[in-house]
Design a protein around this motif. Structure first.
Motif, mmCIF file in Angstrom:
data_model
loop_
_atom_site.group_PDB
_atom_site.id
_atom_site.type_symbol
_atom_site.label_atom_id
_atom_site.label_comp_id
_atom_site.label_asym_id
_atom_site.label_seq_id
_atom_site.Cartn_x
_atom_site.Cartn_y
_atom_site.Cartn_z
ATOM 1 N N MET A 1 0.702 -1.662 -0.611
ATOM 2 C CA MET A 1 -0.304 -0.460 0.047
ATOM 3 C C MET A 1 0.733 1.299 -0.234
ATOM 4 O O MET A 1 1.600 1.546 0.629
ATOM 5 C CB MET A 1 -0.966 -0.355 1.389
ATOM 6 C CG MET A 1 -1.916 1.015 1.603
ATOM 7 S SD MET A 1 -2.930 0.961 2.622
ATOM 8 C CE MET A 1 -4.012 -0.669 2.249
ATOM 9 N N ASP A 2 0.600 2.223 -0.667
ATOM 10 C CA ASP A 2 1.178 3.262 -0.705
ATOM 11 C C ASP A 2 0.365 4.476 -0.677
ATOM 12 O O ASP A 2 -1.011 4.399 -0.699
ATOM 13 C CB ASP A 2 1.771 3.835 -2.109
ATOM 14 C CG ASP A 2 2.972 4.496 -2.000
ATOM 15 O OD1 ASP A 2 3.075 5.172 -1.040
ATOM 16 O OD2 ASP A 2 4.055 4.412 -2.945
ATOM 17 N N MET A 3 0.784 5.845 -0.320
ATOM 18 C CA MET A 3 0.021 7.144 -0.093
ATOM 19 C C MET A 3 0.841 8.281 -1.193
ATOM 20 O O MET A 3 1.609 7.974 -1.134
ATOM 21 C CB MET A 3 -0.485 7.270 0.936
ATOM 22 C CG MET A 3 -1.383 8.497 1.711
ATOM 23 S SD MET A 3 -1.754 8.932 3.384
ATOM 24 C CE MET A 3 -1.588 7.446 4.057
ATOM 25 N N SER A 4 -0.272 9.155 -1.494
ATOM 26 C CA SER A 4 0.450 10.344 -2.557
ATOM 27 C C SER A 4 -1.004 11.103 -1.429
ATOM 28 O O SER A 4 -2.067 11.169 -1.798
ATOM 29 C CB SER A 4 0.263 10.332 -4.023
ATOM 30 O OG SER A 4 1.252 9.046 -4.153
ATOM 31 N N TYR A 5 -0.219 12.593 -1.638
ATOM 32 C CA TYR A 5 -1.088 13.611 -1.106
ATOM 33 C C TYR A 5 -1.080 14.873 -3.026
ATOM 34 O O TYR A 5 0.275 15.030 -2.874
ATOM 35 C CB TYR A 5 -0.021 14.394 0.003
ATOM 36 C CG TYR A 5 -0.833 13.970 1.448
ATOM 37 C CD1 TYR A 5 -1.423 14.062 2.164
ATOM 38 C CD2 TYR A 5 1.045 12.732 1.583
ATOM 39 C CE1 TYR A 5 -2.007 13.542 3.329
ATOM 40 C CE2 TYR A 5 0.809 11.809 2.382
ATOM 41 C CZ TYR A 5 -0.768 11.682 3.609
ATOM 42 O OH TYR A 5 -0.904 11.568 4.539
ATOM 43 N N TRP A 6 -1.287 15.844 -1.945
ATOM 44 C CA TRP A 6 -1.554 17.332 -3.415
ATOM 45 C C TRP A 6 -2.014 18.159 -1.409
ATOM 46 O O TRP A 6 -3.049 18.075 -0.521
ATOM 47 C CB TRP A 6 -3.187 17.685 -3.597
ATOM 48 C CG TRP A 6 -2.817 18.705 -4.489
ATOM 49 C CD1 TRP A 6 -2.344 19.505 -4.225
ATOM 50 C CD2 TRP A 6 -4.579 18.712 -5.231
ATOM 51 N NE1 TRP A 6 -2.669 20.793 -4.915
ATOM 52 C CE2 TRP A 6 -4.020 20.197 -5.547
ATOM 53 C CE3 TRP A 6 -5.188 17.887 -5.283
ATOM 54 C CZ2 TRP A 6 -4.887 21.185 -6.134
ATOM 55 C CZ3 TRP A 6 -6.653 19.123 -6.187
ATOM 56 C CH2 TRP A 6 -6.037 20.528 -6.353
ATOM 57 N N PRO A 7 -0.913 18.710 -1.397
ATOM 58 C CA PRO A 7 0.051 18.974 -1.741
ATOM 59 C C PRO A 7 1.819 17.650 -1.520
ATOM 60 O O PRO A 7 1.022 16.978 -0.568
ATOM 61 C CB PRO A 7 1.281 20.210 -1.480
ATOM 62 C CG PRO A 7 0.766 20.818 -0.386
ATOM 63 C CD PRO A 7 -1.057 19.909 -0.317
ATOM 64 N N ASP A 8 2.486 17.389 -2.586
ATOM 65 C CA ASP A 8 3.472 15.964 -2.451
ATOM 66 C C ASP A 8 4.102 16.457 -1.890
ATOM 67 O O ASP A 8 4.537 15.151 -1.060
ATOM 68 C CB ASP A 8 3.537 16.389 -4.092
ATOM 69 C CG ASP A 8 4.538 17.132 -4.014
ATOM 70 O OD1 ASP A 8 4.785 18.292 -3.353
ATOM 71 O OD2 ASP A 8 5.604 17.038 -5.494
#
Length: 191
Positions: free
Chosen positions: A31-38
Motif C-alpha cells: 500500500m502507498d499514499m500520495s498527497y496534494w500538495p505532494d
C-alpha cells in the motif's frame, strides 16, 4: 492447591499468548499514499503545514512482473479497482471539481474502466471495498473520461501521484507503458 494449579495454568496460557507470533508475509502489492500538495507530510512534520492537505490517495501497488497489463491481466472494458487489493481510496479535504462536478470533502473510492483509447475514472461513495466485487453504479459520484498515453518508459510498479500547478492538479496514473491523468481543480470559496 487449586489456587496454585489455577495460577500455573494461567501463567502457561499467558506465556503462550505472549509468545512471538509469526509476521505476515510481505504483501506483493504494498500500500502507498500520495498527497496534494505532494510535500504535505514534510510540511506537517516540520510544523509548516497551516491547513490539511487538499487530497490524498491510498492505493495498492501491483507489479508488472513480465505480464501483459492492459488488455491482459487488466481486461479492457471491465471494471478495475485502480490498483491492487483493497480498492483505491481518494480522500478530499477541501471541495474539488472533477469533470465539471463539485466533489465535497469526504472519502471516496476510485475505479477505472480502461480501454485502449479511453479510461473512465469513477469516483464512488462506496468505501472500504476489497477489489471491485461490491461495486454499485448507484454510488457513483462522477465519471470522467480521460485519454491514456502510451509512453516509451515501462513503469514496473503501478504508481499514482498528484502533479499540481496553481490550484489544479492532475492525478497521474502510471503502469507498464501507460500514463493517464485525471484533472482536478480546487474549488475556492469566496468569503
Amino acid at each position: 492447591m487449586k489456587k496454585i494449579a489455577f495460577f500455573l495454568a494461567f501463567a502457561c496460557i499467558s506465556l503462550v499468548a505472549l509468545g512471538q507470533q509469526k509476521p505476515t508475509e510481505l504483501d506483493k502489492s504494498p500500500m502507498d499514499m500520495s498527497y496534494w500538495p505532494d510535500n504535505y507530510p514534510l510540511l506537517k512534520m516540520s510544523g509548516k503545514a497551516k491547513d490539511q492537505p487538499i487530497a490524498r490517495v491510498i492505493y495498492g501497488r501491483p507489479v508488472k512482473n513480465g505480464r501483459t497489463i492492459f488488455g491482459g491481466i487488466i481486461k479492457y472494458n471491465e471494471l478495475w479497482r485502480l490498483g491492487a487489493n483493497e480498492a483505491t481510496e481518494l480522500e478530499i479535504f477541501s471541495p474539488v471539481k472533477i469533470s465539471n462536478k463539485i466533489i465535497p470533502k469526504g472519502r471516496y473510492t476510485l475505479f477505472c474502466v480502461p480501454s485502449e483509447n479511453r479510461w473512465t475514472i469513477i469516483v464512488s461513495k462506496e468505501n472500504f471495498c476489497w477489489g471491485s466485487f461490491t461495486y454499485d453504479t448507484k454510488k457513483d459520484v462522477v465519471r470522467a473520461d480521460i485519454k491514456p498515453e502510451t509512453t516509451d518508459e515501462i513503469v514496473e510498479t503501478f504508481t499514482i501521484y498528484f502533479n499540481e500547478n496553481a490550484g489544479k492538479a492532475n492525478l497521474v496514473m502510471l503502469w507498464d507503458n501507460q500514463r493517464a491523468e485525471l484533472p482536478i481543480t480546487l474549488v475556492t470559496t469566496k468569503k
